[in-house]
Design an enzyme around this catalytic site. Structure first.
Site, mmCIF file in Angstrom:
data_model
loop_
_atom_site.group_PDB
_atom_site.id
_atom_site.type_symbol
_atom_site.label_atom_id
_atom_site.label_comp_id
_atom_site.label_asym_id
_atom_site.label_seq_id
_atom_site.Cartn_x
_atom_site.Cartn_y
_atom_site.Cartn_z
ATOM 1 N N LYS A 31 1.231 -2.299 -17.962
ATOM 2 C CA LYS A 31 2.021 -3.525 -17.970
ATOM 3 C C LYS A 31 1.150 -4.774 -17.980
ATOM 4 C CE LYS A 31 5.367 -0.556 -16.761
ATOM 5 N NZ LYS A 31 5.251 0.845 -16.392
ATOM 6 N N ALA B 87 1.651 -0.609 -10.207
ATOM 7 C CA ALA B 87 1.817 -0.588 -11.664
ATOM 8 C C ALA B 87 2.086 -1.973 -12.247
ATOM 9 C CB ALA B 87 2.960 0.359 -12.042
ATOM 10 N N TRP C 267 10.823 4.842 -7.946
ATOM 11 C CA TRP C 267 10.795 5.147 -9.387
ATOM 12 C C TRP C 267 11.212 6.607 -9.561
ATOM 13 C CZ3 TRP C 267 6.183 7.256 -12.379
ATOM 14 C CH2 TRP C 267 6.382 7.149 -13.756
ATOM 15 N N ASP D 267 1.238 3.260 -5.223
ATOM 16 C CA ASP D 267 1.433 3.187 -6.667
ATOM 17 C C ASP D 267 1.496 1.709 -7.004
ATOM 18 O OD1 ASP D 267 2.126 3.377 -9.294
ATOM 19 O OD2 ASP D 267 3.836 4.728 -9.000
#
Ligand code: LMR
Length: 394
Positions: A243, A210, A127, A208
């Site tokens: 999300k 997400a 990202w 991470d």
């Protein structure tokens, strides 16, 4: 003073949003920023979120500050959602953060306090905001190979070879599931090999996560995070609620730091609360309260899980439809990787020039590295995209 400023680099994902909005074509297709869209192109408020908000509205008696680390009910519920029983609760220090990005930022600042000279290893690609924040903080970073441009899968051999160069105490950033931007993920068995290398090298993993619930299911998507958390003395986990709860603008996330024992956990917890205080004092509460209201109420939770599952299956169907359509149009299996990828994104694996052609000639917006947001498609736009891909000579 302000005359000394120079322009900062634009975030390539957010710059694309502005470009899309300025495009007058009515048949344009936005596959840029990672926001879920339903078949009508809307980003709905989830049913359980609406209900939780109504309950909070009715019952909340105060807006006084929560603790510096955020509401403990939220932290416990999120620890359970992400880590399950992979590590004892008394080893986990945690703070609520403004979204997953806030958690990433606080994780990096914790590393600055504990190991300022550590190098942060990032998958190539990752990202774009990961390297951007690390650079902004003036920290050391390095990359490990991750994506195989030929197969559009994971370059396991490349990743393992590069991770052999990690020094003891370095931090290796891994995506818990639904790799952003590629959509290509390590299997559980492949991750076991990565863990072996990281353990040999004395590295500290940072995860991470997400998109939990967008790949193979809520607990399946947490499997790798849990596998890592239970295999190391220390690890950091930045989790986002943007999300999977669809509460992007509420900024709800959590940073968890797994400590080796209860004493180390207490010290880490104190440091994390200090970091919240330095950066924004108290973390935002509304989104976190929506999340904890849902996770602690069996009826709301079941409804949230059902809607999340519908969302996940919808994205898998779109992947399959696109792969099938491209199989038909190209008479080849070149694009079958699209149905093997997981999560919101897939990297098409084409050049920036072709991405420009897709945008300029066909009104299809992909991020410059050819990442596309599968959730930006619907049954009608899949054939349009497939045709554009073929016509653009990809
Ligand atoms: C994305 O990658 O598109 C999302 O994570 C949104 C963002 O903030 O970049």
């Amino acid at each position: 003073m302000l005359e000394n400023l120079t322009a900062q680099p634009a975030d390539k994902i957010l710059a694309l949003v502005a470009k899309f909005q300025a495009d007058p074509r009515s048949n344009k297709i936005d596959l840029g920023v990672g926001v879920y869209k339903d078949a009508s192109g809307n980003t709905p408020v989830m049913r359980a979120v609406k209900e939780a908000e109504a309950r909070i509205h009715k019952s909340q008696k105060t807006k006084a500050y929560t603790g510096l680390a955020g509401d403990p009910v939220f932290r416990d519920a999120m620890r359970d959602l992400v880590l399950g029983d992979s590590v004892p609760a008394e080893r986990v220090a945690a703070i609520a953060t403004p979204g997953g990005t806030g958690a990433v930022r606080q994780a990096l600042e914790l590393i600055q306090l504990a190991a300022p000279r550590a190098t942060i290893w990032l998958s190539q690609p990752t990202w774009p905001n990961h390297p951007s924040i690390i650079k902004y903080l003036g920290m050391n970073m390095a990359e490990y190979r991750y994506f195989d441009a030929e197969t559009r899968g994971v370059d396991l051999a490349g990743a393992l070879a590069d991770l052999e160069r990690v020094n003891a105490g370095d931090v290796v950033l891994l995506h818990g599931c639904c790799h952003n931007p590629t959509g290509a993920n390590l299997t559980y068995e492949q991750m076991a090999q990565v863990i072996g290398v990281l353990q040999n090298r004395g590295a500290v993993p940072m995860i991470d996560i997400a998109y939990q619930g967008f790949g193979d299911g809520l607990s399946e998507d947490a499997k790798i995070t849990r596998q890592i958390a239970s295999s190391f003395e220390n690890c950091l986990i930045a989790a986002s609620c943007s999300k999977n709860f669809g509460i992007y603008r509420e900024r709800a996330g959590i940073l968890m730091a797994v400590a080796k024992d209860a004493d180390q956990q207490a010290l880490t917890q104190q440091n994390l609360a200090f970091l919240n205080r330095q950066n924004y004092s108290f973390p935002p509460d509304h989104g976190a309260r929506v999340v904890s209201t849902i996770l602690t109420d069996p009826t709301l939770r079941a409804d949230w899980e059902a809607e999340l599952e519908e969302t996940r299956k919808g994205m898998l169907d779109l992947r399959q439809q696109l792969a099938d359509e491209l199989r038909r149009l190209t008479n080849s299996d070149r694009f079958d990787f699209l149905s093997a990828h997981r999560g919101m994104f897939s990297r098409l694996g084409t050049t920036p020039d072709k991405v420009d052609v897709l945008r300029d000639e066909y009104g299809v917006y992909l991020v410059g590295d050819s990442r596309m947001n599968i959730a930006g498609l619907n049954k009608e736009t899949v054939p349009v995209l497939a045709k554009a891909i073929v016509s653009a000579g990809i």
